[in-house]
Scaffold this active site. Sequence first.
Site, PDB file in Angstrom:
ATOM      1  N   ALA A   3       0.841  -1.201   0.000  1.00 13.76           N
ATOM      2  CA  ALA A   3       0.000   0.000   0.000  1.00 13.76           C
ATOM      3  C   ALA A   3       0.872   1.245   0.000  1.00 13.76           C
ATOM      4  O   ALA A   3       2.007   1.230   0.489  1.00 13.76           O
ATOM      5  CB  ALA A   3      -0.930   0.004   1.208  1.00 13.76           C
ATOM      6  N   ASP A   4       0.314   2.303  -0.561  1.00 14.10           N
ATOM      7  CA  ASP A   4       1.008   3.592  -0.522  1.00 14.10           C
ATOM      8  C   ASP A   4      -0.039   4.703  -0.480  1.00 14.10           C
ATOM      9  O   ASP A   4      -1.092   4.600  -1.117  1.00 14.10           O
ATOM     10  CB  ASP A   4       1.910   3.784  -1.734  1.00 14.10           C
ATOM     11  CG  ASP A   4       2.807   5.000  -1.563  1.00 14.10           C
ATOM     12  OD1 ASP A   4       3.803   4.892  -0.815  1.00 14.10           O
ATOM     13  OD2 ASP A   4       2.499   6.065  -2.138  1.00 14.10           O
TER      14      ASP A   4
END
Length: 208
Positions: A77-78
């Site tokens: 995730a970012d």
Amino acid sequence: MDFEIVLASASPRRRDILEQAGIPFTVCASDVDESLEPDDLAQPVEAAKKLAQRKAGAAVQEVLGVDYVGSLIVIGADTVVDCRGEIFGKPKDAEDAKRMLRRLSGRTHQVHTAVSVWMIHAPNAEDVSLGYRTFSDTTHVRFKELAERDIEDYLAQGESFDKAGAYAIQGRGAALVEGIEGYRSTVVGFPIERVLDEFPDIARMRRM
């Protein structure tokens, strides 16, 4: 089919969200190059997707490098803060944090969190199937009008410097926010509601 779940992130906030959702997981956070080309920086959603894929892909390579056998889900995730098309990452220093908070003051900005989910099925080390899907979720965040003293007082709390956009909605930064449209979990860094909705194999692993 039961899967092991790996979180490709060292973020304590993402770990907390998964734990609170009752998802069993281990962490495999590899060092990845988070630099982006100018074309990527001009597209905040695509930038978040690219970095999420890069993080998950690095963990997948690490797993497959040890002749993995089994069924595995790797989640990367970012999160990026998007203020009128400009990406606000983690501030470099106090002046950079002030600049970001001044820009956010009195405005609505977007927080995009991309999630990249990779599924590995390896009945043996020579027979490996791999697939992945990446999506992004956006929450609109309205900031209060901030006086310079408000910004100085918030920065003195020390929670700005490892947060995209220089604030933490799950911490004292909540006092800077007037309202949101979308998932709060997206702003924190992991839209668990969408993950559980879109990936039934992950939802099925919840400890109830």
